[in-house]
Motif scaffolding. Structure first.
Motif, PDB file in Angstrom:
ATOM      1  N   LEU A 164       0.829  -1.208   0.000  1.00 15.75           N
ATOM      2  CA  LEU A 164       0.000   0.000   0.000  1.00 15.75           C
ATOM      3  C   LEU A 164       0.864   1.258   0.000  1.00 15.75           C
ATOM      4  CD1 LEU A 164      -2.781  -1.039   2.563  1.00 15.75           C
ATOM      5  CD2 LEU A 164      -3.058  -0.733   0.101  1.00 15.75           C
ATOM      6  N   ARG A 165       1.932   1.236   0.735  1.00 15.39           N
ATOM      7  CA  ARG A 165       2.832   2.402   0.770  1.00 15.39           C
ATOM      8  C   ARG A 165       3.560   2.554  -0.564  1.00 15.39           C
ATOM      9  NH1 ARG A 165       5.456   3.064   6.773  1.00 15.39           N
ATOM     10  NH2 ARG A 165       3.556   2.647   7.947  1.00 15.39           N
ATOM     11  N   ALA A 166       3.935   1.445  -1.170  1.00 17.37           N
ATOM     12  CA  ALA A 166       4.603   1.516  -2.470  1.00 17.37           C
ATOM     13  C   ALA A 166       3.686   2.086  -3.536  1.00 17.37           C
ATOM     14  CB  ALA A 166       5.080   0.121  -2.884  1.00 17.37           C
ATOM     15  N   LEU A 167       2.365   1.886  -3.365  1.00 19.77           N
ATOM     16  CA  LEU A 167       1.390   2.426  -4.315  1.00 19.77           C
ATOM     17  C   LEU A 167       1.046   3.883  -4.032  1.00 19.77           C
ATOM     18  CD1 LEU A 167      -1.045  -0.635  -4.576  1.00 19.77           C
ATOM     19  CD2 LEU A 167       0.556   0.177  -6.334  1.00 19.77           C
ATOM     20  N   GLY A 168       1.647   4.458  -2.988  1.00 20.32           N
ATOM     21  CA  GLY A 168       1.430   5.875  -2.702  1.00 20.32           C
ATOM     22  C   GLY A 168       0.485   6.159  -1.555  1.00 20.32           C
ATOM     23  N   PHE A 169      -0.062   5.104  -0.927  1.00 30.01           N
ATOM     24  CA  PHE A 169      -0.984   5.306   0.201  1.00 30.01           C
ATOM     25  C   PHE A 169      -0.167   5.351   1.503  1.00 30.01           C
ATOM     26  CE2 PHE A 169      -3.372   3.072  -3.097  1.00 30.01           C
ATOM     27  CZ  PHE A 169      -4.468   3.921  -3.246  1.00 30.01           C
ATOM     28  N   HIS A 170       0.553   6.452   1.693  1.00 27.90           N
ATOM     29  CA  HIS A 170       1.480   6.555   2.823  1.00 27.90           C
ATOM     30  C   HIS A 170       0.767   6.721   4.157  1.00 27.90           C
ATOM     31  CE1 HIS A 170       4.837   6.754   0.054  1.00 27.90           C
ATOM     32  NE2 HIS A 170       4.230   7.722  -0.629  1.00 27.90           N
ATOM     33  N   ASP A 171      -0.465   7.211   4.125  1.00 31.16           N
ATOM     34  CA  ASP A 171      -1.207   7.419   5.370  1.00 31.16           C
ATOM     35  C   ASP A 171      -1.998   6.186   5.794  1.00 31.16           C
ATOM     36  OD1 ASP A 171      -0.288  10.027   5.522  1.00 31.16           O
ATOM     37  OD2 ASP A 171      -1.969  10.812   4.322  1.00 31.16           O
ATOM     38  N   VAL A 172      -2.009   5.159   4.947  1.00 27.89           N
ATOM     39  CA  VAL A 172      -2.770   3.940   5.251  1.00 27.89           C
ATOM     40  C   VAL A 172      -1.851   2.936   5.918  1.00 27.89           C
ATOM     41  CG1 VAL A 172      -4.109   2.038   4.283  1.00 27.89           C
ATOM     42  CG2 VAL A 172      -4.303   4.331   3.290  1.00 27.89           C
ATOM     43  N   ARG A 173      -2.297   2.409   7.059  1.00 26.89           N
ATOM     44  CA  ARG A 173      -1.532   1.384   7.767  1.00 26.89           C
ATOM     45  C   ARG A 173      -2.412   0.158   7.980  1.00 26.89           C
ATOM     46  NH1 ARG A 173       3.195   2.485   9.881  1.00 26.89           N
ATOM     47  NH2 ARG A 173       2.979   0.773  11.377  1.00 26.89           N
ATOM     48  N   PHE A 174      -1.857  -0.994   7.678  1.00 30.51           N
ATOM     49  CA  PHE A 174      -2.568  -2.259   7.905  1.00 30.51           C
ATOM     50  C   PHE A 174      -1.717  -3.091   8.855  1.00 30.51           C
ATOM     51  CE2 PHE A 174      -4.239  -6.493   6.547  1.00 30.51           C
ATOM     52  CZ  PHE A 174      -5.561  -6.249   6.899  1.00 30.51           C
ATOM     53  N   ASP A 175      -1.793  -2.720  10.134  1.00 29.92           N
ATOM     54  CA  ASP A 175      -0.931  -3.346  11.146  1.00 29.92           C
ATOM     55  C   ASP A 175      -1.758  -4.087  12.190  1.00 29.92           C
ATOM     56  OD1 ASP A 175      -2.106  -1.157  12.242  1.00 29.92           O
ATOM     57  OD2 ASP A 175      -0.272  -0.280  13.070  1.00 29.92           O
ATOM     58  N   TRP A 176      -2.807  -4.749  11.754  1.00 33.95           N
ATOM     59  CA  TRP A 176      -3.693  -5.443  12.686  1.00 33.95           C
ATOM     60  C   TRP A 176      -2.962  -6.507  13.506  1.00 33.95           C
ATOM     61  CZ3 TRP A 176      -9.074  -6.685  10.088  1.00 33.95           C
ATOM     62  CH2 TRP A 176      -9.705  -5.473   9.770  1.00 33.95           C
ATOM     63  N   ILE A 177      -1.970  -7.146  12.913  1.00 33.41           N
ATOM     64  CA  ILE A 177      -1.331  -8.280  13.573  1.00 33.41           C
ATOM     65  C   ILE A 177      -0.561  -7.865  14.827  1.00 33.41           C
ATOM     66  CG2 ILE A 177       0.895  -8.267  12.355  1.00 33.41           C
ATOM     67  CD1 ILE A 177       0.528 -11.338  12.062  1.00 33.41           C
ATOM     68  N   VAL A 178      -0.211  -6.593  14.952  1.00 28.33           N
ATOM     69  CA  VAL A 178       0.479  -6.110  16.149  1.00 28.33           C
ATOM     70  C   VAL A 178      -0.437  -5.250  17.010  1.00 28.33           C
ATOM     71  CG1 VAL A 178       2.760  -6.206  15.107  1.00 28.33           C
ATOM     72  CG2 VAL A 178       1.410  -4.118  14.891  1.00 28.33           C
ATOM     73  N   SER A 179      -1.730  -5.283  16.715  1.00 28.65           N
ATOM     74  CA  SER A 179      -2.709  -4.505  17.486  1.00 28.65           C
ATOM     75  C   SER A 179      -3.438  -5.426  18.454  1.00 28.65           C
ATOM     76  CB  SER A 179      -3.721  -3.835  16.539  1.00 28.65           C
ATOM     77  OG  SER A 179      -4.817  -3.309  17.265  1.00 28.65           O
ATOM     78  N   GLN A 180      -3.523  -5.030  19.709  1.00 25.75           N
ATOM     79  CA  GLN A 180      -4.217  -5.850  20.705  1.00 25.75           C
ATOM     80  C   GLN A 180      -5.708  -5.971  20.398  1.00 25.75           C
ATOM     81  OE1 GLN A 180      -3.398  -4.484  24.683  1.00 25.75           O
ATOM     82  NE2 GLN A 180      -1.394  -5.477  24.708  1.00 25.75           N
TER      83      GLN A 180
END
Length: 291
Positions: free
Chosen positions: A136-152
């Motif tokens: 997603l960041r490589a496609l230019g979506f720098h504000d989008v984060r998909f970090d569910w796996i490290v979220s409680q």
């Protein structure tokens, strides 16, 4: 004629003692586990009887209660998602699409993988900075984060994603077998009457598929109860204990914390919903065969 009857009976008669031994083995193991859960066993089983104290400790344990909550949330989402996706895939393939065999293989292939392999693959795909997040960041979506796996709050849902991806193909295969058993005349009559396809599926086909759906539900519910490999491979029950599940709690206390009694109590508690699902299914099957 007597020889013919004997040849038909002999194979089943030979299997009967094996089935009896297996049944006694399962029953004996279950009774032994229940007995150990009533003792103060630690590293090794002991005969120190303490009644249901282990069960009181179990349900006073915050980690165990969180694992039950996680399993309930996981189970509902996992079963519903597998049913919906598996049925839609089966409907898609049932339209006599070109390359049907290829699609069936692609959709069913994840089921051939172990949960450990699936967990490791999805751990990389969902890792912050890599996989989906990095793409997603490589496609230019720098504000989008998909970090569910490290979220409680969201770690357990990443396990849902991975296991639904793996199990939906099996549901598809079973549903497709059921769809192929629907009388083609039903579809011809529906087309002549101008009935939309979605209504035919909702009001006619799905009720006819109820035996298949019951089998699928039983398989999925069993998979929910024994959830362990995918959690260990993806999150190790973390962050912290955010994605803890009962099977991991039991294994940790059995092998790492040297608390055989508490682990046995957890195993018995986990066995109860499985028996509650199997008993009505077995009863319905026996009634059907008797009729």
């Amino acid at each position: 004629m007597a020889t013919l009857k004997l040849s038909r009976v002999t194979p089943y008669a030979a299997l009967l003692p094996m089935a009896l031994v297996a049944a006694l083995g399962y029953l004996g193991a279950g009774l032994w586990t229940f007995y150990i859960s009533l003792t103060g066993s630690r590293t090794f089983p002991s005969g120190h009887f303490i009644g249901f104290a282990q069960y009181h400790r179990l349900f006073d344990n915050e980690r165990w209660m969180l694992s039950l909550h996680n399993l309930a949330a996981y189970g509902v989402l996992f079963v519903l998602a597998c049913l919906v996706i598996g049925f839609l895939l089966a409907v898609f393939i049932d339209q006599n699409v070109k390359g049907e065999g290829v699609f069936r293989t692609i959709f069913l292939y994840p089921y051939a993988m172990s949960f450990v392999a699936t967990g490791l693959v999805w751990q990389w795909l969902l890792a912050p900075g890599d996989g989906i997040d990095g793409s997603l960041r490589a496609l230019g979506f720098h504000d989008v984060r998909f970090d569910w796996i490290v979220s409680q709050d969201f770690a357990i849902y990443t396990v849902v994603i991975a296991t639904v991806w793996q199990m939906s193909g099996l549901v598809m295969a079973l549903m497709l077998a059921g769809l192929r058993g629907v009388d083609p005349e039903i579809w011809k009559a529906a087309r002549l009457d101008g009935i939309p396809a979605w209504r035919v599926y909702a009001q006619i086909v799905l009720p006819m598929l109820w035996p298949t759906i019951a089998t699928v539900l039983l398989l999925l519910a069993t998979a929910v109860a024994k959830l362990y490999d995918a959690v260990v491979a993806m999150t190790q029950g973390g962050p912290g204990i955010a994605s803890e599940v009962p099977a991991k709690f039991i294994m940790d206390h059995l092998f790492l914390r040297s608390n055989v009694g508490l682990a046995s109590a957890g195993a018995i508690v986990l066995l109860v919903p499985v028996l509650a699902l199997l008993a009505p299914y077995a009863y319905a099957r026996s009634r059907k065969e008797a009729a």
